[in-house]
Design a protein around this motif. Structure first.
Motif, PDB file in Angstrom:
ATOM      1  N   PHE A 265       0.790  -1.232   0.000  1.00 48.52           N
ATOM      2  CA  PHE A 265       0.000   0.000   0.000  1.00 48.52           C
ATOM      3  C   PHE A 265       0.822   1.283   0.000  1.00 48.52           C
ATOM      4  O   PHE A 265       0.354   2.315  -0.481  1.00 48.52           O
ATOM      5  CB  PHE A 265      -0.919   0.022   1.234  1.00 48.52           C
ATOM      6  CG  PHE A 265      -2.165  -0.791   1.091  1.00 48.52           C
ATOM      7  CD1 PHE A 265      -3.356  -0.200   0.691  1.00 48.52           C
ATOM      8  CD2 PHE A 265      -2.163  -2.153   1.364  1.00 48.52           C
ATOM      9  CE1 PHE A 265      -4.514  -0.949   0.568  1.00 48.52           C
ATOM     10  CE2 PHE A 265      -3.321  -2.907   1.245  1.00 48.52           C
ATOM     11  CZ  PHE A 265      -4.502  -2.306   0.840  1.00 48.52           C
ATOM     12  N   LYS A 266       2.036   1.258   0.563  1.00 50.75           N
ATOM     13  CA  LYS A 266       2.741   2.488   0.886  1.00 50.75           C
ATOM     14  C   LYS A 266       2.972   3.394  -0.318  1.00 50.75           C
ATOM     15  O   LYS A 266       2.696   4.604  -0.268  1.00 50.75           O
ATOM     16  CB  LYS A 266       4.083   2.167   1.555  1.00 50.75           C
ATOM     17  CG  LYS A 266       4.801   3.390   2.089  1.00 50.75           C
ATOM     18  CD  LYS A 266       6.056   3.008   2.858  1.00 50.75           C
ATOM     19  CE  LYS A 266       6.758   4.237   3.422  1.00 50.75           C
ATOM     20  NZ  LYS A 266       7.968   3.875   4.195  1.00 50.75           N
ATOM     21  N   SER A 267       3.498   2.866  -1.403  1.00 49.44           N
ATOM     22  CA  SER A 267       3.829   3.708  -2.552  1.00 49.44           C
ATOM     23  C   SER A 267       2.571   4.320  -3.167  1.00 49.44           C
ATOM     24  O   SER A 267       2.569   5.498  -3.559  1.00 49.44           O
ATOM     25  CB  SER A 267       4.600   2.914  -3.600  1.00 49.44           C
ATOM     26  OG  SER A 267       3.828   1.842  -4.093  1.00 49.44           O
ATOM     27  N   LYS A 268       1.498   3.547  -3.264  1.00 48.41           N
ATOM     28  CA  LYS A 268       0.246   4.048  -3.833  1.00 48.41           C
ATOM     29  C   LYS A 268      -0.310   5.193  -2.979  1.00 48.41           C
ATOM     30  O   LYS A 268      -0.778   6.220  -3.497  1.00 48.41           O
ATOM     31  CB  LYS A 268      -0.793   2.923  -3.907  1.00 48.41           C
ATOM     32  CG  LYS A 268      -0.419   1.781  -4.828  1.00 48.41           C
ATOM     33  CD  LYS A 268      -0.721   2.117  -6.287  1.00 48.41           C
ATOM     34  CE  LYS A 268      -0.527   0.907  -7.181  1.00 48.41           C
ATOM     35  NZ  LYS A 268      -0.788   1.208  -8.604  1.00 48.41           N
ATOM     36  N   TYR A 269      -0.246   5.019  -1.666  1.00 52.41           N
ATOM     37  CA  TYR A 269      -0.781   6.031  -0.756  1.00 52.41           C
ATOM     38  C   TYR A 269       0.072   7.290  -0.787  1.00 52.41           C
ATOM     39  O   TYR A 269      -0.451   8.413  -0.803  1.00 52.41           O
ATOM     40  CB  TYR A 269      -0.848   5.456   0.659  1.00 52.41           C
ATOM     41  CG  TYR A 269      -1.697   6.257   1.624  1.00 52.41           C
ATOM     42  CD1 TYR A 269      -3.054   6.459   1.384  1.00 52.41           C
ATOM     43  CD2 TYR A 269      -1.161   6.789   2.790  1.00 52.41           C
ATOM     44  CE1 TYR A 269      -3.845   7.172   2.275  1.00 52.41           C
ATOM     45  CE2 TYR A 269      -1.933   7.500   3.686  1.00 52.41           C
ATOM     46  CZ  TYR A 269      -3.283   7.687   3.424  1.00 52.41           C
ATOM     47  OH  TYR A 269      -4.057   8.396   4.313  1.00 52.41           O
ATOM     48  N   ASN A 270       1.393   7.126  -0.820  1.00 54.79           N
ATOM     49  CA  ASN A 270       2.290   8.275  -0.903  1.00 54.79           C
ATOM     50  C   ASN A 270       2.068   9.063  -2.195  1.00 54.79           C
ATOM     51  O   ASN A 270       2.116  10.302  -2.203  1.00 54.79           O
ATOM     52  CB  ASN A 270       3.743   7.827  -0.819  1.00 54.79           C
ATOM     53  CG  ASN A 270       4.155   7.432   0.584  1.00 54.79           C
ATOM     54  OD1 ASN A 270       3.492   7.780   1.557  1.00 54.79           O
ATOM     55  ND2 ASN A 270       5.247   6.698   0.703  1.00 54.79           N
ATOM     56  N   ASP A 271       1.825   8.365  -3.295  1.00 54.82           N
ATOM     57  CA  ASP A 271       1.578   9.034  -4.576  1.00 54.82           C
ATOM     58  C   ASP A 271       0.329   9.910  -4.502  1.00 54.82           C
ATOM     59  O   ASP A 271       0.305  11.027  -5.031  1.00 54.82           O
ATOM     60  CB  ASP A 271       1.421   8.009  -5.698  1.00 54.82           C
ATOM     61  CG  ASP A 271       2.730   7.312  -6.051  1.00 54.82           C
ATOM     62  OD1 ASP A 271       3.795   7.821  -5.644  1.00 54.82           O
ATOM     63  OD2 ASP A 271       2.691   6.254  -6.706  1.00 54.82           O
ATOM     64  N   VAL A 272      -0.705   9.405  -3.851  1.00 53.44           N
ATOM     65  CA  VAL A 272      -1.942  10.179  -3.704  1.00 53.44           C
ATOM     66  C   VAL A 272      -1.690  11.403  -2.825  1.00 53.44           C
ATOM     67  O   VAL A 272      -2.168  12.506  -3.117  1.00 53.44           O
ATOM     68  CB  VAL A 272      -3.063   9.307  -3.113  1.00 53.44           C
ATOM     69  CG1 VAL A 272      -4.295  10.157  -2.800  1.00 53.44           C
ATOM     70  CG2 VAL A 272      -3.439   8.198  -4.081  1.00 53.44           C
ATOM     71  N   ALA A 273      -0.925  11.227  -1.734  1.00 48.05           N
ATOM     72  CA  ALA A 273      -0.625  12.347  -0.842  1.00 48.05           C
ATOM     73  C   ALA A 273       0.123  13.449  -1.577  1.00 48.05           C
ATOM     74  O   ALA A 273      -0.113  14.641  -1.346  1.00 48.05           O
ATOM     75  CB  ALA A 273       0.190  11.853   0.349  1.00 48.05           C
ATOM     76  N   VAL A 274       1.020  13.085  -2.484  1.00 47.89           N
ATOM     77  CA  VAL A 274       1.764  14.073  -3.263  1.00 47.89           C
ATOM     78  C   VAL A 274       0.813  14.879  -4.151  1.00 47.89           C
ATOM     79  O   VAL A 274       0.970  16.096  -4.312  1.00 47.89           O
ATOM     80  CB  VAL A 274       2.850  13.378  -4.120  1.00 47.89           C
ATOM     81  CG1 VAL A 274       3.454  14.355  -5.116  1.00 47.89           C
ATOM     82  CG2 VAL A 274       3.937  12.800  -3.221  1.00 47.89           C
ATOM     83  N   LEU A 275      -0.184  14.230  -4.709  1.00 46.61           N
ATOM     84  CA  LEU A 275      -1.151  14.920  -5.573  1.00 46.61           C
ATOM     85  C   LEU A 275      -1.901  16.016  -4.827  1.00 46.61           C
ATOM     86  O   LEU A 275      -2.266  17.040  -5.410  1.00 46.61           O
ATOM     87  CB  LEU A 275      -2.161  13.913  -6.142  1.00 46.61           C
ATOM     88  CG  LEU A 275      -1.654  12.923  -7.194  1.00 46.61           C
ATOM     89  CD1 LEU A 275      -2.768  11.949  -7.569  1.00 46.61           C
ATOM     90  CD2 LEU A 275      -1.177  13.669  -8.439  1.00 46.61           C
ATOM     91  N   TYR A 276      -2.127  15.808  -3.533  1.00 47.81           N
ATOM     92  CA  TYR A 276      -2.918  16.761  -2.750  1.00 47.81           C
ATOM     93  C   TYR A 276      -2.052  17.577  -1.794  1.00 47.81           C
ATOM     94  O   TYR A 276      -2.565  18.180  -0.854  1.00 47.81           O
ATOM     95  CB  TYR A 276      -4.004  16.011  -1.964  1.00 47.81           C
ATOM     96  CG  TYR A 276      -5.033  15.357  -2.867  1.00 47.81           C
ATOM     97  CD1 TYR A 276      -6.088  16.086  -3.390  1.00 47.81           C
ATOM     98  CD2 TYR A 276      -4.920  14.018  -3.212  1.00 47.81           C
ATOM     99  CE1 TYR A 276      -7.027  15.503  -4.229  1.00 47.81           C
ATOM    100  CE2 TYR A 276      -5.848  13.409  -4.047  1.00 47.81           C
ATOM    101  CZ  TYR A 276      -6.894  14.157  -4.549  1.00 47.81           C
ATOM    102  OH  TYR A 276      -7.818  13.566  -5.385  1.00 47.81           O
ATOM    103  N   LYS A 277      -0.760  17.627  -2.039  1.00 48.13           N
ATOM    104  CA  LYS A 277       0.136  18.385  -1.169  1.00 48.13           C
ATOM    105  C   LYS A 277      -0.270  19.852  -1.156  1.00 48.13           C
ATOM    106  O   LYS A 277      -0.494  20.465  -2.196  1.00 48.13           O
ATOM    107  CB  LYS A 277       1.577  18.241  -1.652  1.00 48.13           C
ATOM    108  CG  LYS A 277       2.586  18.924  -0.728  1.00 48.13           C
ATOM    109  CD  LYS A 277       4.018  18.682  -1.186  1.00 48.13           C
ATOM    110  CE  LYS A 277       5.016  19.343  -0.260  1.00 48.13           C
ATOM    111  NZ  LYS A 277       6.421  19.113  -0.686  1.00 48.13           N
ATOM    112  N   GLY A 278      -0.342  20.427   0.044  1.00 43.66           N
ATOM    113  CA  GLY A 278      -0.741  21.815   0.189  1.00 43.66           C
ATOM    114  C   GLY A 278      -2.243  22.021   0.145  1.00 43.66           C
ATOM    115  O   GLY A 278      -2.721  23.158   0.263  1.00 43.66           O
ATOM    116  N   LYS A 279      -2.992  20.954  -0.026  1.00 43.43           N
ATOM    117  CA  LYS A 279      -4.452  21.029  -0.074  1.00 43.43           C
ATOM    118  C   LYS A 279      -5.012  20.127   1.025  1.00 43.43           C
ATOM    119  O   LYS A 279      -4.280  19.532   1.793  1.00 43.43           O
ATOM    120  CB  LYS A 279      -4.974  20.583  -1.448  1.00 43.43           C
ATOM    121  CG  LYS A 279      -4.332  21.298  -2.631  1.00 43.43           C
ATOM    122  CD  LYS A 279      -4.779  20.679  -3.944  1.00 43.43           C
ATOM    123  CE  LYS A 279      -4.046  21.275  -5.132  1.00 43.43           C
ATOM    124  NZ  LYS A 279      -4.405  20.624  -6.406  1.00 43.43           N
TER     125      LYS A 279
END
Length: 430
Positions: A265-279
């Motif tokens: 799960f980790k890489s998939k979840y981190n990728d999503v977090a990057v998409l919403y960084k600052g939001k």
């Protein structure tokens, strides 16, 4: 003044010292507690001996640090407790400048931690870095450290704003300042003035050049939280978990078994977090073996993991997906942002009616307790409420009721329940 302007006076009065006298000290930390709770509250019981031992150690500090207690249940101290909006016990406040500046104490609550934390509060809020050796001592690779460098001298509006903010946030962060960026261990030398925040996660440092106090404070708050906060049994992560839950922002939390499922799960979840960084939302990744309290608080069960739950502010709406797959995380967040998800409402089986002693009520005054069975304060309050319920058992106009706040969801739009136990007195028409 009994102490120099750089001295630290931390006072605890049992109602035997005049609170106004205590407030004249340049720096004061006050711990409010109640004798009524001291014999029943686990937090009060645990803190009392630790603060007493810390008091003994700190009294010999140079300058000396004095500790005192204020009994908020004493009628003589009720006004003081009201002025400082004391709502729970024990509560610890840091007061500076004769009580004009007030801060929450967010430090440890055991002897060694209290002593170390309070020694740091003595002296200037920001330490000047004059050499690479100073920087090596102060900037710890495992902690957040905030440095400002101002050219050509430590003066001017930017410097004043930075030191003002350092004073305000010194309980939460370590601050330093310098006139020579060459002393700093990481990052390029850029034209100043500038603030550089060093951190042990993500990009390791980040620069900022807006010295407006409110804007700079928001930057520090955002930059000091990892892109994905980790909730596990590592003590070094506890600070970031606490900050994550204190933030008044929407939260996305993925809970799973780290031993068996983290790599998947980790890489998939981190990728999503990057998409919403600052939001919004902010992101947390939790190990179910370290998340018992979170599961109790949100009314979750381990057999639902891997699960993702999104808490939307300001009304506390929940969006839950049990047994989620890695490839479902990104679409789930996209649907949430688009408003396509229905909130999850957790409800116990219960019977709602307006009967008491066989009578139907037209008008009723209700004392409603929001509680959690795992909460120590809720357990302590239960016998008292039972006595009150018995006292008004034959009064057809008064009802004493309780509401399981974690097994049943209620939005903040109806009742704003900041913590449990929480009491609401309301007149209702049925």
């Amino acid at each position: 003044m009994l102490y120099s302007k750089f001295s630290l006076a931390i006072f605890f009065s049992f109602g035997k010292c005049d609170p106004l006298f205590c407030l004249i000290f340049h720096f004061t930390l006050t711990l409010y507690f109640s004798h009524l709770l001291l014999n029943s509250s686990g937090h009060c019981k645990n803190l009392a001996p630790e603060s007493e031992k810390a008091s003994t150690i700190l009294s010999s500090n140079d300058p000396p640090v004095m500790l005192a207690k204020v009994d908020a249940s004493d009628e003589a101290n009720r006004g003081l407790a009201t002025d400082y909006k004391i709502q729970g016990f024990p509560t610890i406040k840091i007061l500076r400048n004769g009580g004009k500046t007030i801060q929450e104490y967010n430090g440890p609550r055991e002897t060694d931690g209290i002593v170390a934390y309070l020694k740091k509060q003595v002296g200037p809020a920001s330490v000047q870095i004059k050499s690479e050796e100073d920087a090596g001592i102060l900037i710890d690779e495992q902690k957040i450290f905030i440095v400002s460098w101002v050219f050509p001298a430590l003066s001017g509006e930017e410097y004043d704003n930075f030191t003002t903010l350092a004073q305000k946030l010194r309980s939460d962060y370590d601050f330093g300042h310098t006139t020579n960026a060459k002393f700093l261990p990481r990052g390029e030398i850029v034209s100043g003035p500038i603030v550089r925040l060093f951190k042990p996660f993500d990009e390791l440092f980040v620069d900022f050049q807006d010295f407006q106090v409110n804007v700079l404070e928001n930057f520090i708050e955002e930059a000091s939280i990892p892109g994905v906060t980790i909730l596990d049994n590592e003590p070094r992560n506890f600070e970031y978990v606490n900050k994550f839950f204190r933030r008044a922002k929407a939260k996305a939390m993925l809970f799973l078994n780290f031993t068996a499922e983290l790599d998947t799960f980790k890489s998939k979840y981190n990728d999503v977090a990057v998409l919403y960084k600052g939001k919004e939302p902010s992101f947390l990744l939790g190990d179910i073996n370290a998340s018992r309290k979170a599961f109790e608080y949100f009314g979750l069960k381990e057999d639902q993991a891997p699960l993702i739950i999104i808490i939307q502010k300001p009304y506390g709406l929940k969006y839950l997906k049990s047994n989620i797959l890695p490839d479902q995380i990104a679409p789930r967040l996209k649907d949430y942002k688009a408003g396509n998800l229905k909130p999850f409402i957790n409800l116990e089986d219960m019977v709602l009616n307006s009967e008491k002693n066989g009578h139907i009520f037209v008008c009723l005054t209700v004392l409603l307790e929001f509680y959690a069975p795992w909460c120590g304060h809720s357990k302590n309050l239960a016998p008292t409420l039972d006595e009150v319920a018995i006292l008004y058992e034959d009064d057809d106009d008064i009802l004493i009721a309780k509401f399981h706040a974690t097994a049943n969801d209620i939005t903040n739009e109806i009742f704003d329940v900041p913590s449990v136990p929480y009491l609401v007195l309301q007149s209702c028409k049925w």
